[in-house]
Design an enzyme around this catalytic site. Sequence first.
Site, PDB file in Angstrom:
ATOM      1  N   GLU A 143       0.853  -1.203   0.000  1.00  9.12           N
ATOM      2  CA  GLU A 143       0.000   0.000   0.000  1.00  9.12           C
ATOM      3  C   GLU A 143       0.882   1.245   0.000  1.00  9.12           C
ATOM      4  O   GLU A 143       2.100   1.174   0.074  1.00  9.12           O
ATOM      5  CB  GLU A 143      -0.913   0.024   1.243  1.00  9.12           C
ATOM      6  CG  GLU A 143      -2.345  -0.406   0.981  1.00  9.12           C
ATOM      7  CD  GLU A 143      -3.148   0.610   0.179  1.00  9.12           C
ATOM      8  OE1 GLU A 143      -2.578   1.636  -0.275  1.00  9.12           O
ATOM      9  OE2 GLU A 143      -4.349   0.391  -0.012  1.00  9.12           O
ATOM     10  N   ASN A 149     -10.177   4.590   1.576  1.00  2.00           N
ATOM     11  CA  ASN A 149      -9.245   4.487   0.466  1.00  2.00           C
ATOM     12  C   ASN A 149      -9.404   5.684  -0.471  1.00  2.00           C
ATOM     13  O   ASN A 149     -10.266   6.548  -0.265  1.00  2.00           O
ATOM     14  CB  ASN A 149      -9.464   3.183  -0.317  1.00  2.00           C
ATOM     15  CG  ASN A 149      -8.520   2.083   0.122  1.00  2.00           C
ATOM     16  OD1 ASN A 149      -7.317   2.294   0.259  1.00  2.00           O
ATOM     17  ND2 ASN A 149      -9.059   0.897   0.370  1.00  2.00           N
ATOM     18  N   ASP A 184      -9.793   0.900  -4.625  1.00  5.98           N
ATOM     19  CA  ASP A 184      -8.788   0.919  -3.560  1.00  5.98           C
ATOM     20  C   ASP A 184      -8.043   2.254  -3.637  1.00  5.98           C
ATOM     21  O   ASP A 184      -8.664   3.291  -3.787  1.00  5.98           O
ATOM     22  CB  ASP A 184      -7.865  -0.294  -3.709  1.00  5.98           C
ATOM     23  CG  ASP A 184      -7.229  -0.725  -2.398  1.00  5.98           C
ATOM     24  OD1 ASP A 184      -6.511   0.096  -1.797  1.00  5.98           O
ATOM     25  OD2 ASP A 184      -7.438  -1.872  -1.966  1.00  5.98           O
TER      26      ASP A 184
END
Length: 281
Positions: free
Chosen positions: A12, A141, A191
């Site tokens: 991430e 997100n 995302d």
Amino acid sequence: MIFDAGQCQLGEGALWHSDRNALIWFDILGRRMFMREPGGERREWRFEDHVSAAGIVDRDRLIVASSRALSLFDLRDGSSRPLVALEADNPVTRSNDGRADPQGGFWIGTIGLNAEDGAGSIWRWYRGELRRLFPDITITNAICFTPDGRHAHFADTARSIVWKVALDADGWPAGDPQPWLDLSAEGLNPDGAVIDAQGGLWTAQWGASRVARYDAEGRFDRAIDLPARHVSCPAFGGPELTRMFVTSATQGLDDPTPEDGCVMSVPADVAGQPEYRVRVD
């Protein structure tokens, strides 16, 4: 296509650091942060808590979001100094997606450790003040900002919705968020996201092996297919910001391939925006 072959459980927080010509990213579940120049060796830092996102302060310092705090991190020696607690009294949550805004603030989302319904929130840290902006989000997100600095986006991946909210001159929300992109009918999971210099929003779509671009009106434009199934966060990088770097994850996969969990890099036919800097003074 593979920029870094090290497999992350939950890659991430992709962030291009132009001062260092390097990509920064995280393995949230592995509690690690990485930095690598194209063609160079990967550097790695380990943390006691989950870490998920960063904002650039200057060449040597970052704001790093962990499960319990925002901290000032020094890339030269790996030292860290807490700036403010982040849901430190809530054992259910950790940090997730985050990004610096055009006004010098830092937006950070939280999420339940088991994605508990509505456990997460969007926060903003600006000139020493941490303020909760939007509560009751399940999977925070897609925090990103339009090129004119007047609007922010964020998503709840669990609801497949990306919102848009107006900002005032200091970067605080100037109204209520409005649904901007609803992907629920397509079964797509937005995302991490980033906005290019033309105003197009690129969102990694968890489980769909792609990053998709939507124009400034929220209309689908095109997608880049990738070999990893759970892509998680894109970032524009390179000297002209014309390469796209994308993190991915092995989390939830019973049979990960060698590409799952890697960081990928592909050419983009549009330039990104430079990352904004966080003001700490």
